[in-house]
Design a protein around this motif. Structure first.
Motif, short mmCIF file in Angstrom:
data_model
loop_
_atom_site.label_atom_id
_atom_site.label_comp_id
_atom_site.label_asym_id
_atom_site.label_seq_id
_atom_site.Cartn_x
_atom_site.Cartn_y
_atom_site.Cartn_z
N ILE A 1 -34.82 -39.95 -10.89
CA ILE A 1 -34.57 -40.83 -9.75
C ILE A 1 -33.69 -42.00 -10.19
CG2 ILE A 1 -35.66 -42.35 -8.05
CD1 ILE A 1 -38.10 -40.51 -8.13
N THR A 2 -32.61 -42.18 -9.46
CA THR A 2 -31.67 -43.26 -9.83
C THR A 2 -32.09 -44.58 -9.20
OG1 THR A 2 -30.25 -42.92 -7.92
CG2 THR A 2 -29.77 -41.60 -9.90
N LEU A 3 -31.52 -45.63 -9.73
CA LEU A 3 -31.77 -46.96 -9.18
C LEU A 3 -31.34 -47.04 -7.72
CD1 LEU A 3 -32.90 -49.63 -10.17
CD2 LEU A 3 -30.62 -50.23 -10.98
N SER A 4 -30.24 -46.39 -7.39
CA SER A 4 -29.77 -46.45 -6.00
C SER A 4 -30.73 -45.73 -5.06
CB SER A 4 -28.34 -45.91 -5.87
OG SER A 4 -28.31 -44.55 -6.19
N VAL A 5 -31.40 -44.69 -5.54
CA VAL A 5 -32.41 -44.01 -4.71
C VAL A 5 -33.58 -44.96 -4.44
CG1 VAL A 5 -34.15 -42.16 -4.73
CG2 VAL A 5 -31.80 -41.67 -5.42
N LEU A 6 -34.01 -45.68 -5.46
CA LEU A 6 -35.10 -46.64 -5.28
C LEU A 6 -34.66 -47.77 -4.34
CD1 LEU A 6 -36.51 -46.90 -8.92
CD2 LEU A 6 -37.47 -45.64 -6.99
N ARG A 7 -33.43 -48.25 -4.53
CA ARG A 7 -32.93 -49.32 -3.66
C ARG A 7 -32.90 -48.86 -2.21
NH1 ARG A 7 -28.25 -52.95 -6.28
NH2 ARG A 7 -28.36 -53.80 -4.18
N ASN B 1 -30.85 -55.93 -2.94
CA ASN B 1 -30.35 -55.45 -1.64
C ASN B 1 -29.93 -56.63 -0.76
OD1 ASN B 1 -30.77 -52.77 -2.28
ND2 ASN B 1 -32.75 -52.63 -1.22
N ALA B 2 -30.77 -57.66 -0.73
CA ALA B 2 -30.50 -58.80 0.17
C ALA B 2 -29.22 -59.53 -0.20
CB ALA B 2 -31.69 -59.76 0.16
N ILE B 3 -28.93 -59.62 -1.50
CA ILE B 3 -27.72 -60.36 -1.92
C ILE B 3 -26.61 -59.41 -2.36
CG2 ILE B 3 -29.05 -62.41 -2.54
CD1 ILE B 3 -28.77 -61.66 -5.48
N GLN B 4 -26.84 -58.12 -2.14
CA GLN B 4 -25.85 -57.08 -2.45
C GLN B 4 -25.32 -57.21 -3.88
OE1 GLN B 4 -23.02 -57.28 0.78
NE2 GLN B 4 -24.43 -56.20 2.14
N MET B 5 -26.28 -57.23 -4.80
CA MET B 5 -25.95 -57.36 -6.22
C MET B 5 -26.04 -55.99 -6.88
SD MET B 5 -27.97 -59.50 -9.12
CE MET B 5 -29.25 -58.25 -9.19
N ASP B 6 -25.09 -55.69 -7.72
CA ASP B 6 -25.14 -54.45 -8.50
C ASP B 6 -26.09 -54.66 -9.68
OD1 ASP B 6 -22.74 -51.98 -9.36
OD2 ASP B 6 -24.60 -52.41 -10.44
N MET B 7 -27.29 -54.09 -9.56
CA MET B 7 -28.31 -54.34 -10.58
C MET B 7 -27.95 -53.73 -11.93
SD MET B 7 -32.08 -54.34 -8.90
CE MET B 7 -32.73 -54.90 -10.45
N SER B 8 -27.37 -52.54 -11.92
CA SER B 8 -27.01 -51.90 -13.19
C SER B 8 -26.02 -52.77 -13.94
CB SER B 8 -26.40 -50.52 -12.93
OG SER B 8 -27.35 -49.70 -12.30
N ASP B 9 -25.04 -53.27 -13.21
CA ASP B 9 -24.04 -54.16 -13.81
C ASP B 9 -24.72 -55.41 -14.36
OD1 ASP B 9 -21.32 -54.27 -14.32
OD2 ASP B 9 -21.00 -55.73 -12.71
N ALA B 10 -25.63 -55.99 -13.58
CA ALA B 10 -26.31 -57.23 -13.99
C ALA B 10 -27.17 -57.00 -15.23
CB ALA B 10 -27.17 -57.76 -12.85
N VAL B 11 -27.92 -55.90 -15.26
CA VAL B 11 -28.81 -55.63 -16.39
C VAL B 11 -28.00 -55.36 -17.65
CG1 VAL B 11 -30.51 -53.98 -17.31
CG2 VAL B 11 -30.77 -54.86 -14.98
#
Ligand code: MG
Length: 132
Positions: A12-18, A91-101
């Motif tokens: 399961i990818t992060l985008s699926v969870l999002r 999701n609320a701030i439309q942040m790319d979590m993978s990029d951030a992590v």
């Protein structure tokens, strides 16, 4: 440490969870409550609930706690709450979590080089009052 079974995490990818979090929020029309402030507060509240499970326990007791299935379920539920709110904030701030992590891990690698930090607890250096 026992071998981890991460079959679901691998599939399961992060985008699926999002997307699942987004759907859950959207179906309930809760977007209006999901300001960054409210979600950040909720992350802290859920992190406190997670911490409460370990409150007053010794380090060894905290390591052993999850061997009890009932405790393991409590930990997994509170950890899931924290992660769900983290995903909701992204999701609320439309942040790319993978990029951030990945970006933060690169920054941490520079801040805590293996040659200086291997086997020692990380210590906060003076960053002019900026906490990151
Ligand atoms: Mg909770």
């Amino acid at each position: 440490m026992k071998a981890l079974s991460l079959q679901r995490d691998s599939a399961i990818t992060l985008s699926v969870l999002r997307e699942a979090v987004s759907r859950f929020v959207g179906e309930r029309k809760w977007e209006k409550f999901h300001s960054p402030k409210n979600i950040a507060e909720s992350i802290c509240i859920e992190a406190s609930e997670l911490l409460e499970i370990f409150q007053w326990r010794t380090t060894e007791e905290s390591r052993a706690l999850s061997r009890n299935p009932k405790n393991a379920k409590r930990v997994s539920q509170e950890l899931a709450d924290v992660i769900i709110y983290c995903l909701a904030l992204a999701n609320a701030i439309q942040m790319d979590m993978s990029d951030a992590v990945l970006s933060k891990l690169r920054e941490n690698s520079r801040r805590y080089p293996i040659t200086r930090c291997k086997g020692t607890a990380p210590r906060r250096r003076n960053h002019g009052g900026r906490k990151t």
